[in-house]
Design an enzyme around this catalytic site. Structure first.
Site, PDB file in Angstrom:
ATOM      1  N   CYS A  24      -5.213  11.304  16.988  1.00 61.11           N
ATOM      2  CA  CYS A  24      -4.430  10.338  17.758  1.00 61.11           C
ATOM      3  C   CYS A  24      -4.394   8.996  17.031  1.00 61.11           C
ATOM      4  O   CYS A  24      -5.299   8.177  17.179  1.00 61.11           O
ATOM      5  CB  CYS A  24      -5.013  10.189  19.156  1.00 61.11           C
ATOM      6  SG  CYS A  24      -4.117   9.025  20.199  1.00 61.11           S
ATOM      7  N   CYS A  25      -3.361   8.803  16.247  1.00 61.22           N
ATOM      8  CA  CYS A  25      -3.125   7.508  15.605  1.00 61.22           C
ATOM      9  C   CYS A  25      -4.364   7.000  14.863  1.00 61.22           C
ATOM     10  O   CYS A  25      -4.640   5.797  14.821  1.00 61.22           O
ATOM     11  CB  CYS A  25      -2.708   6.472  16.655  1.00 61.22           C
ATOM     12  SG  CYS A  25      -1.304   6.987  17.644  1.00 61.22           S
TER      13      CYS A  25
END
Length: 262
Positions: free
Chosen positions: A105-106
């Protein structure tokens, strides 16, 4: 003697050096091919019964329907194991519904499921409803008491939707996901408000089952068994309380304990 979920069959047992003829109840399974707007979507291997609920819950969990009004008609051909769902709007997402990935996630170092149909739909659960620990243990006890097919066969999973007063709907199926989809499909078709309900499970809580609960806004998932780490991570991320190993007088809370009044 035959039953929808199981059948009785002759067997031979061997116990402490003795061989004898006996009988056993064996779980039944059937293939159910689901068509969405005349296009073949998937074949589900499931226990007999609750076919409409299973189809509705499956489509809901895959992000292919969002409101009961999306479904115009469900038709089931029991002899051939075919089920047709007609919707009131096109479902272009159906072409991609099986494409699921897990990605970081990012760069934050935590897992996130990027479902093609889910990423833009899933939101944190908003419910602030509280359950007490004794209520949870009583409800999981009711699930166990109601699991008649499991006691006879040892070959099915159980799932139920409950409020603090008792079980609202319960299904047993050879598949954990099927049992959950049947329960969720029932609540979906009956337009049952889920923000003060809980999902009860006999088996392991996987990430996919957690996603099914988050999609419907359920604040609490309770299992007699263990969760996976990804399920715990997602429960924390989507503001969902996850309880495992709920047995007898004990339970373990893995996320958002503020919803459990001890």
């Amino acid at each position: 003697m035959a039953h929808g979920i199981y059948k009785e069959h002759g067997i031979v047992t061997y116990n402490r050096g003795k061989r004898q003829s006996d009988s056993a109840f064996i779980v039944n399974e059937i293939p159910l091919t689901v068509y969405l707007n005349d296009n073949e979507l998937a074949t589900l291997i499931c226990s007999p019964g609750g076919h409409n609920e299973l189809a509705a819950g499956f489509l809901l969990s895959e992000g292919l329907v969002r409101d009961p009004s999306d479904i115009r008609e469900i038709t089931f051909n029991e002899e051939d194991g075919l089920l047709w769902v007609e919707t009131n709007r096109p479902v272009p997402e159906a072409e991609n519904f099986l494409r699921r990935q897990i990605a970081s996630c990012c760069g934050k170092g935590r897992a996130l499921l990027y479902f093609v149909n889910d990423a833009r739909q899933l939101e944190p659960v908003q419910s602030t409803y509280q359950f007490t620990a004794p209520d949870i243990l009583r409800l999981i006890g009711l699930l166990e008491e109601s699991s008649a097919s499991f006691r006879l066969t040892g070959g099915v999973h159980s799932a139920a939707l409950a409020d603090k007063n008792g079980l609202l709907v319960m299904h047993e199926d050879i598949g954990r996901h099927n049992a959950v989809d049947k329960v969720m499909g029932y609540a979906f078709l009956k337009r049952i408000n889920t923000n003060d309900k809980c999902l009860l499970l006999s088996g392991r809580v996987s990430s996919e089952i957690l996603i099914k609960a988050a999609r419907t806004g359920l604040p609490l998932v309770v299992s007699r068994s263990a969760p996976t780490f990804l399920a715990v991570d997602l429960a924390d991320q989507y503001n969902l309380t996850l309880v495992g190993f709920a047995r007898g007088e004990r339970l373990s809370v893995y996320s958002h304990e503020e919803r459990i009044a001890m």
